[in-house]
Design a protein around this motif. Sequence first.
Motif, short mmCIF file in Angstrom:
data_model
loop_
_atom_site.label_atom_id
_atom_site.label_comp_id
_atom_site.label_asym_id
_atom_site.label_seq_id
_atom_site.Cartn_x
_atom_site.Cartn_y
_atom_site.Cartn_z
N PRO A 1 1.84 5.07 8.86
CA PRO A 1 2.23 3.92 10.07
C PRO A 1 1.42 4.38 11.28
N GLU A 2 1.10 5.58 11.71
CA GLU A 2 0.54 5.92 12.75
C GLU A 2 -1.01 5.96 12.87
N ARG A 3 -1.40 5.17 11.80
CA ARG A 3 -2.99 5.08 11.22
C ARG A 3 -3.61 6.08 11.31
N LYS A 4 -3.17 7.22 10.32
CA LYS A 4 -3.96 8.26 10.24
C LYS A 4 -3.87 8.30 8.80
N ALA B 1 -9.73 0.80 4.52
CA ALA B 1 -8.37 1.25 5.21
C ALA B 1 -8.95 2.21 6.13
N PHE B 2 -10.08 2.97 5.89
CA PHE B 2 -10.78 3.69 7.03
C PHE B 2 -10.86 3.11 8.12
N ASP B 3 -11.39 1.74 8.32
CA ASP B 3 -11.67 1.11 9.33
C ASP B 3 -10.57 0.93 10.38
N GLU B 4 -9.43 1.07 9.63
CA GLU B 4 -8.12 0.73 10.57
C GLU B 4 -7.38 1.97 11.01
N ALA B 5 -8.17 3.28 10.92
CA ALA B 5 -7.59 4.59 11.32
C ALA B 5 -7.73 4.36 12.75
N ALA B 6 -6.65 5.21 13.36
CA ALA B 6 -6.87 5.22 14.95
C ALA B 6 -8.14 5.85 15.53
N ASP B 7 -8.61 7.07 14.64
CA ASP B 7 -9.76 7.90 15.01
C ASP B 7 -10.57 8.13 14.07
N LEU B 8 -11.83 7.34 14.04
CA LEU B 8 -12.49 7.19 12.69
C LEU B 8 -13.14 8.66 12.38
N LEU B 9 -13.36 9.43 13.53
CA LEU B 9 -14.21 10.94 13.28
C LEU B 9 -13.05 11.70 12.94
N GLN B 10 -11.90 11.64 13.20
CA GLN B 10 -11.02 12.58 12.70
C GLN B 10 -10.62 12.39 11.27
N ALA B 11 -10.59 11.02 11.09
CA ALA B 11 -10.31 10.54 9.59
C ALA B 11 -11.29 10.93 8.75
N VAL B 12 -12.63 10.80 9.23
CA VAL B 12 -13.83 11.36 8.29
C VAL B 12 -13.82 12.90 8.10
N ASP B 13 -13.19 13.79 9.20
CA ASP B 13 -12.87 15.05 9.12
C ASP B 13 -11.94 15.40 7.92
N VAL B 14 -10.81 14.58 7.73
CA VAL B 14 -10.03 14.79 6.93
C VAL B 14 -10.55 14.52 5.54
N LEU B 15 -11.32 13.49 5.23
CA LEU B 15 -11.87 13.33 4.07
C LEU B 15 -12.86 14.24 3.38
N ASN C 1 -16.34 11.03 -2.72
CA ASN C 1 -17.94 10.93 -2.68
C ASN C 1 -18.37 9.90 -1.65
N ARG C 2 -17.70 9.14 -1.21
CA ARG C 2 -18.23 8.25 -0.12
C ARG C 2 -16.99 7.42 0.55
N VAL C 3 -17.37 6.86 1.91
CA VAL C 3 -16.53 5.92 2.55
C VAL C 3 -17.07 4.78 2.71
N LEU C 4 -16.37 3.68 2.26
CA LEU C 4 -16.58 2.38 2.65
C LEU C 4 -16.48 1.97 4.03
N THR C 5 -17.32 1.79 5.08
CA THR C 5 -16.99 1.47 6.46
C THR C 5 -17.83 0.35 7.07
N SER C 6 -17.34 -0.41 8.13
CA SER C 6 -17.92 -1.28 8.75
C SER C 6 -18.09 -0.71 10.31
N GLY C 7 -17.69 0.78 10.33
CA GLY C 7 -17.69 1.29 11.61
C GLY C 7 -16.61 1.08 12.81
N GLY C 8 -15.51 0.25 11.97
CA GLY C 8 -14.09 0.02 12.70
C GLY C 8 -14.48 -1.19 13.16
N LYS C 9 -15.42 -2.19 13.02
CA LYS C 9 -15.95 -3.69 13.59
C LYS C 9 -15.79 -4.42 12.26
N THR C 10 -15.52 -5.54 12.67
CA THR C 10 -15.23 -6.72 11.60
C THR C 10 -16.69 -6.78 10.80
N SER C 11 -17.64 -6.64 11.59
CA SER C 11 -19.11 -6.70 10.90
C SER C 11 -19.75 -5.27 11.14
#
Length: 227
Positions: A96-99, A122-136, A143-153
């Motif tokens: 719920p804290e977006r981690k 779901a990655f794009d809704e994380a509060a901190d993308l760099l912290q999230a990628v460190d976890v992953l 093997n990969r993260v599907l992302t739009s860089g936290g933006k709609t596009s």
Amino acid sequence: MIVEIIATTLSEAKMAEQAGADRIELITAFQEGGLTPSYGLIASVVKELQIPVNVMVRPHSYSFVYGQDDLYTMREDIRTIRELGAAGIVIGCLTPERKIDIAALEALLEEAKGLDVTFHRAFDEAADLLQAVDVLTGYPQINRVLTSGGKTSALDAISEISVLVEKTKGTQLSILAGSGLTVESLAGFIEQTGVTEVHFGSGVRYDQDARQPIDPQKIESIKKLGR
């Protein structure tokens, strides 16, 4: 360049493969962001295609926060997807804290041994993308993260995606860029971000509309750009 295409039916999956797709993301409920498809669809697509088929594991579209009943369902789905012979799964879970929900993620990965694993948007809704990628990066199965860089596009997140590509160099993670990409924008986007995997859904459909069929010529054009 690896080109992943969303398919929602056997006909779409076959058409995408024939047009040159490298991998299929198999889903249902496209307009809800993708849910777990039926076992019959999974079985038929895996049987008919030669390219890898990765299957969405998402029991509902309420959120990416999952309770124990959701996780039970998802684990059962993963077990069946593996038995049906799919190459991989597409998963994502947040607190719920977006981690990244580490406990939920580990429970799902426990069932996913031997499968290719993508962590979805779901990655794009994380509060901190760099912290999230460190976890992953701490989970070799992913093997990969599907992302739009936290933006709609993804086209609006060129700098963010470039940072993610740089941050994941030397790790097992690839950045799979998706959402908002078009045939016309792709060459410049790849040049600016350095991504090696791209993901297309509505961008390869007629009128760029999720409700329309796949246009195989768009996939063929994308593949020509990657040569």
